[in-house]
Design an enzyme around this catalytic site. Structure first.
Site, PDB file in Angstrom:
ATOM      1  N   CYS A   2      62.846  91.079  60.405  1.00  0.00           N
ATOM      2  CA  CYS A   2      63.390  91.483  59.107  1.00  0.00           C
ATOM      3  C   CYS A   2      62.214  92.050  58.318  1.00  0.00           C
ATOM      4  O   CYS A   2      61.067  91.853  58.671  1.00  0.00           O
ATOM      5  CB  CYS A   2      63.944  90.281  58.339  1.00  0.00           C
ATOM      6  SG  CYS A   2      65.393  89.582  59.104  1.00  0.00           S
ATOM      7  N   TRP A  75      67.756  91.821  60.206  1.00  0.00           N
ATOM      8  CA  TRP A  75      68.188  91.822  61.616  1.00  0.00           C
ATOM      9  C   TRP A  75      68.832  90.469  61.804  1.00  0.00           C
ATOM     10  O   TRP A  75      68.147  89.441  61.794  1.00  0.00           O
ATOM     11  CB  TRP A  75      66.990  92.007  62.543  1.00  0.00           C
ATOM     12  CG  TRP A  75      67.362  92.110  63.993  1.00  0.00           C
ATOM     13  CD1 TRP A  75      67.915  93.189  64.635  1.00  0.00           C
ATOM     14  CD2 TRP A  75      67.221  91.092  64.996  1.00  0.00           C
ATOM     15  NE1 TRP A  75      68.099  92.911  65.966  1.00  0.00           N
ATOM     16  CE2 TRP A  75      67.693  91.629  66.215  1.00  0.00           C
ATOM     17  CE3 TRP A  75      66.732  89.791  64.982  1.00  0.00           C
ATOM     18  CZ2 TRP A  75      67.690  90.913  67.398  1.00  0.00           C
ATOM     19  CZ3 TRP A  75      66.728  89.070  66.169  1.00  0.00           C
ATOM     20  CH2 TRP A  75      67.219  89.626  67.356  1.00  0.00           C
ATOM     21  N   ASN A  99      62.178  86.023  56.202  1.00  0.00           N
ATOM     22  CA  ASN A  99      62.028  86.530  57.565  1.00  0.00           C
ATOM     23  C   ASN A  99      61.649  85.330  58.422  1.00  0.00           C
ATOM     24  O   ASN A  99      60.656  84.663  58.145  1.00  0.00           O
ATOM     25  CB  ASN A  99      60.930  87.604  57.610  1.00  0.00           C
ATOM     26  CG  ASN A  99      60.688  88.079  59.040  1.00  0.00           C
ATOM     27  OD1 ASN A  99      61.508  87.843  59.926  1.00  0.00           O
ATOM     28  ND2 ASN A  99      59.556  88.731  59.268  1.00  0.00           N
ATOM     29  N   GLY A 100      62.462  85.029  59.432  1.00  0.00           N
ATOM     30  CA  GLY A 100      62.168  83.892  60.302  1.00  0.00           C
ATOM     31  C   GLY A 100      63.448  83.109  60.567  1.00  0.00           C
ATOM     32  O   GLY A 100      64.552  83.574  60.294  1.00  0.00           O
ATOM     33  N   GLU A 482      59.751  99.744  83.096  1.00  0.00           N
ATOM     34  CA  GLU A 482      59.574 100.320  81.759  1.00  0.00           C
ATOM     35  C   GLU A 482      60.507 101.501  81.566  1.00  0.00           C
ATOM     36  O   GLU A 482      61.121 101.670  80.507  1.00  0.00           O
ATOM     37  CB  GLU A 482      58.116 100.714  81.543  1.00  0.00           C
ATOM     38  CG  GLU A 482      57.833 101.333  80.182  1.00  0.00           C
ATOM     39  CD  GLU A 482      58.248 100.447  79.005  1.00  0.00           C
ATOM     40  OE1 GLU A 482      58.499  99.241  79.206  1.00  0.00           O
ATOM     41  OE2 GLU A 482      58.343 100.956  77.888  1.00  0.00           O
ATOM     42  N   LYS A 486      63.354 101.728  78.568  1.00  0.00           N
ATOM     43  CA  LYS A 486      63.382 102.849  77.612  1.00  0.00           C
ATOM     44  C   LYS A 486      64.762 103.483  77.569  1.00  0.00           C
ATOM     45  O   LYS A 486      65.327 103.741  76.513  1.00  0.00           O
ATOM     46  CB  LYS A 486      62.345 103.906  78.006  1.00  0.00           C
ATOM     47  CG  LYS A 486      60.945 103.543  77.667  1.00  0.00           C
ATOM     48  CD  LYS A 486      60.626 103.721  76.210  1.00  0.00           C
ATOM     49  CE  LYS A 486      60.324 102.521  75.369  1.00  0.00           C
ATOM     50  NZ  LYS A 486      60.050 101.246  75.852  1.00  0.00           N
ATOM     51  N   GLU A 489      67.442 100.980  75.998  1.00  0.00           N
ATOM     52  CA  GLU A 489      67.380 100.575  74.588  1.00  0.00           C
ATOM     53  C   GLU A 489      67.679 101.716  73.634  1.00  0.00           C
ATOM     54  O   GLU A 489      68.085 101.467  72.502  1.00  0.00           O
ATOM     55  CB  GLU A 489      66.048  99.911  74.260  1.00  0.00           C
ATOM     56  CG  GLU A 489      64.822 100.759  74.362  1.00  0.00           C
ATOM     57  CD  GLU A 489      63.576  99.942  73.968  1.00  0.00           C
ATOM     58  OE1 GLU A 489      63.662  99.043  73.138  1.00  0.00           O
ATOM     59  OE2 GLU A 489      62.513 100.229  74.528  1.00  0.00           O
ATOM     60  N   HIS A 505      69.061  95.564 100.131  1.00  0.00           N
ATOM     61  CA  HIS A 505      69.478  94.177 100.404  1.00  0.00           C
ATOM     62  C   HIS A 505      70.598  93.743  99.458  1.00  0.00           C
ATOM     63  O   HIS A 505      70.579  92.630  98.939  1.00  0.00           O
ATOM     64  CB  HIS A 505      68.260  93.250 100.289  1.00  0.00           C
ATOM     65  CG  HIS A 505      67.200  93.558 101.283  1.00  0.00           C
ATOM     66  ND1 HIS A 505      67.300  93.243 102.618  1.00  0.00           N
ATOM     67  CD2 HIS A 505      66.028  94.229 101.150  1.00  0.00           C
ATOM     68  CE1 HIS A 505      66.238  93.662 103.271  1.00  0.00           C
ATOM     69  NE2 HIS A 505      65.436  94.266 102.409  1.00  0.00           N
ATOM     70  N   LYS A 604      62.033  96.237  65.498  1.00  0.00           N
ATOM     71  CA  LYS A 604      60.732  96.627  66.055  1.00  0.00           C
ATOM     72  C   LYS A 604      59.898  95.411  66.437  1.00  0.00           C
ATOM     73  O   LYS A 604      59.250  95.403  67.460  1.00  0.00           O
ATOM     74  CB  LYS A 604      59.951  97.461  65.040  1.00  0.00           C
ATOM     75  CG  LYS A 604      58.587  97.919  65.523  1.00  0.00           C
ATOM     76  CD  LYS A 604      58.688  98.782  66.757  1.00  0.00           C
ATOM     77  CE  LYS A 604      57.352  99.269  67.245  1.00  0.00           C
ATOM     78  NZ  LYS A 604      57.450  99.991  68.542  1.00  0.00           N
TER      79      LYS A 604
HETATM   80  C1  AGP Z   1      59.994  98.035  73.722  1.00  0.00           C
HETATM   81  O1  AGP Z   1      60.428  99.387  73.625  1.00  0.00           O
HETATM   82  C2  AGP Z   1      60.807  97.112  72.902  1.00  0.00           C
HETATM   83  N1  AGP Z   1      60.879  97.556  71.564  1.00  0.00           N
HETATM   84  C3  AGP Z   1      60.418  95.654  73.074  1.00  0.00           C
HETATM   85  O2  AGP Z   1      60.642  95.315  74.428  1.00  0.00           O
HETATM   86  C4  AGP Z   1      58.961  95.270  72.750  1.00  0.00           C
HETATM   87  O3  AGP Z   1      58.097  95.803  73.725  1.00  0.00           O
HETATM   88  C5  AGP Z   1      58.855  93.737  72.793  1.00  0.00           C
HETATM   89  O4  AGP Z   1      59.702  93.219  71.796  1.00  0.00           O
HETATM   90  C6  AGP Z   1      57.431  93.220  72.578  1.00  0.00           C
HETATM   91  O5  AGP Z   1      56.990  93.626  71.302  1.00  0.00           O
HETATM   92  P1  AGP Z   1      55.414  93.485  70.967  1.00  0.00           P
HETATM   93  O6  AGP Z   1      54.680  94.360  71.941  1.00  0.00           O
HETATM   94  O7  AGP Z   1      55.299  93.936  69.556  1.00  0.00           O
HETATM   95  O8  AGP Z   1      55.042  92.037  71.158  1.00  0.00           O
END
Ligand code: AGP
Length: 609
Positions: A2, A75, A99-100, A482, A486, A489, A505, A604
């Protein structure tokens, strides 16, 4: 998770709070709100949706004379996105943003209900507001009320708090969630991260765990966790407001991909001395590397995927055993750690709760810790024994790109430093690896980023589908993970990474006519094996897009489409494959009309466990 913003001073608070909220939106955006102090008392405006919806409501109210207030982007954790679950929450004379997660909120809520409080929302935050208000009613002292109430809370919090009868004063406290203070020319601020403060000032200070801040137009006073009162010493940031802007790109993600070559150069240049890897600028000497007998990498999401590549680098280049662990699992199933094991945590934001918890666990059992972090002065960066920053600059898009690729670049340099420092990597090989990462890799990424039209055509293959597979062997399997994340998400296409040799398998039963399969084959020694797997899926109708070194792509290749990659060195080719899967995901999401920088359900920095 948040975003919190707060201000008190001589200027109108509303435009500052709404500006801060628009910058903080990337931290969570299912609902938004603010509370401002007016002559008639504290006015709260909040709603489900984005900052634009809040601004419409504010325009209708035409509030005047507000010189202090707090704001919040949400969030959702407890209670879905709705007007009543949006922050701020007000109970009695207390209005706050949070936030938390307050883990014992049900117990607190039951006690407050028994005392006559009528709760309007499903949130844990409203219970916190009620408890602070009850303590305030008993003591009449806002600082004492906040300290007494938070002493009873379990979990994590960053609070911004207003008291009805303390106009112009803003209080803040943090435990487990980030919160910064700042001093501007016209007053004092609080915010969840630095980017929200840049439009107003570059003088800031991070709140330490347990610290309480009391802001008023005349100044800021800090109460340390031990009770000592101090006037904060301010740090001047080198970042600019433009750092948190799109700079003419359609999306932050696109801007940040195009910043990758320079971000890699910046992240490695200070770790090169006479062509060899050297981390002395980070306070890490060769003697430290020589004490290490093994590495446990701990991270989440993309950072964990960087750790998967890190395993290969540490074992193949540095010659030491390495494992990689999902942070949210690590402390519940801690792996055995032999003497000399280093715990290496990786985090772009430096505030991910799962990774922070794993770091704190490692420290609690006496293991040496090292963090790779991008956001400076963050909790993980400050709490790890040692920290190596990636210099990617602020990353705003929820989907990480430059954050991830600079983590890779630092991992390469760490592996080279350990291998060379321990005599397992010759000068020649160490120099070659340093050149590959510092020169070839940025150039290779830049080349891929210039081939956007080609990748946009391939995105047209992916966009209509609901399921896509990524396959690879060795580090290419790690890169497949990765690539799949990408795509998932930001385009909402279900994507799955599979070890290329493992698909047959069982899971190959899902491959049907036209199923897109992205095959990544940068490791030359494994190319033929991966090509066999390409034939396996293609013979079942898959549309295979093969990413491989350009010189391997000549002649008869099994795939439907080929993306020839720069082939200066395997390291450079791997970075080129990274840029390719990032750009493929971006173009596919654009074709599908997705909200690329703010994907649904995401945030984020996930600052709750
Ligand atoms: C990656 O595109 C995502 N936004 C997410 O997996 C992110 O990498 C993960 O939450 C870890 O975040 P951080 O690197 O800030 O710890």
């Amino acid at each position: 998770m948040c975003g919190i913003i707060g201000y008190t001073g001589s200027s109108n608070a509303l435009p500052k709070i709404t500006k801060g909220l628009s910058v903080l939106e990337y931290r969570g955006y299912d609902s938004v709100g603010l509370a401002a102090t007016t002559e008639e008392g504290i006015v709260t405006v909040k709603c489900r949706g984005r900052i634009g919806a809040l601004e419409e409501r504010l325009t209708a109210l035409s509030l005047e004379g507000c010189t202090s207030g707090i704001g919040h982007t949400r969030w959702a954790t407890h209670g879905g996105p709705s007007d009543r679950n949006a922050h701020p929450h007000q109970v009695g004379r207390v209005t706050l943003v949070h936030n938390g997660i307050i883990e014992n909120y049900k117990e607190i809520k039951a006690e407050m209900s028994a005392n006559g409080v009528e709760f309007l929302s499903e949130t844990d935050t409203e219970a916190a507001a009620a408890l602070i208000d009850a303590c305030y009613a008993a003591s009449g002292d806002p600082v004492a009320a906040i300290l007494q109430a938070t002493a009873r809370m379990k979990g994590s919090y960053a609070f911004g708090v207003l008291f009805e009868d303390r106009p112009g004063e803003v209080f803040a406290i943090r435990q487990g969630s980030p919160l910064l203070l700042a001093r501007g020319a016209d007053g004092f601020y609080l915010a969840s991260d630095l980017t929200a403060l840049l439009p107003f000032t570059t003088e800031y200070r991070c709140l330490e765990e347990g610290e309480l801040a009391h802001l008023s137009p005349d100044g800021a006073v800090l109460l340390r966790a031990g009770g000592e009162k101090i006037i904060p010493a301010w740090i001047r940031s080198t970042m600019t407001p433009e750092s948190a802007q799109k700079g003419g790109f359609a999306h932050f993600m696109c801007k940040e991909m195009h910043e990758e070559p320079e971000a890699v150069r910046k992240s490695v240049s200070s770790r090169i001395r006479e062509g060899l890897p050297d981390f002395s600028a980070d306070g890490i000497t060769v003697d430290f590397w020589r004490q290490i007998t093994g590495v446990q990498i701990v991270a989440c999401g993309s950072a964990m995927h960087a750790g998967l590549v890190g395993i290969d680098l540490l074992e193949r280049v540095a010659g030491i055993p390495a494992t990689c662990h999902i942070a949210s699992e690590y402390r519940y199933h801690p792996p055995l750690a032999a003497e000399g094991t280093l715990v290496l945590v990786i985090s772009q934001s430096g505030e991910t709760a799962d990774t922070l918890a794993a770091l704190r666990y490692a420290k609690s059992v006496g293991l040496p810790t090292l963090a790779i972090v991008n956001a400076v002065e963050t909790t993980i960066a400050r709490e790890a024994d040692r920290c190596v920053y990636t210099y990617a600059g602020p990353e705003i898009a929820v989907a990480t790109t430059k954050g991830y690729c600079t983590q890779l670049s630092v991992l390469y340099m760490l592996a080279a430093a350990i291998g060379h420092g321990c005599g397992r990597l010759s000068d020649t090989d160490a120099r070659a690896l340093v050149r590959a990462v510092s020169e070839d890799a940025p150039a290779a990424m830049a080349e891929i980023l210039s081939r956007r039209e080609e990748l946009c055509e391939l995105a047209r293959v992916l966009a209509p589908h609901d399921h896509v597979f990524y396959i690879g062997r060795g580090v290419d399997f790690a890169m497949s993970e990765e690539g799949a994340l990408k795509l998932k998400e930001i385009s909402y296409i279900h994507a799955e990474a599979y070890a290329a040799g493992e698909l047959k398998h069982g899971t190959i039963s899902l491959v049907e006519e036209g199923t897109p399969v992205i095959a990544i084959a940068t490791e030359r020694a494994l190319y033929d094996k991966t090509e066999s797997n390409v034939r396996e899926v293609q013979s079942r109708g898959a549309h295979v897009i093969l990413l491989c070194p350009a010189d391997m792509a000549r002649g008869e290749v099994s795939a439907t489409d080929v993306v020839p990659l720069p082939h200066g060195s395997e390291a450079a080719t791997l970075f080129a494959a990274l840029a390719t899967v990032q750009l493929l995901a971006y173009e596919t999401a654009a074709l599908r009309g997705c909200d690329i920088d703010r994907p649904r359900n995401l945030a984020k920095s996930v600052t709750v466990e």
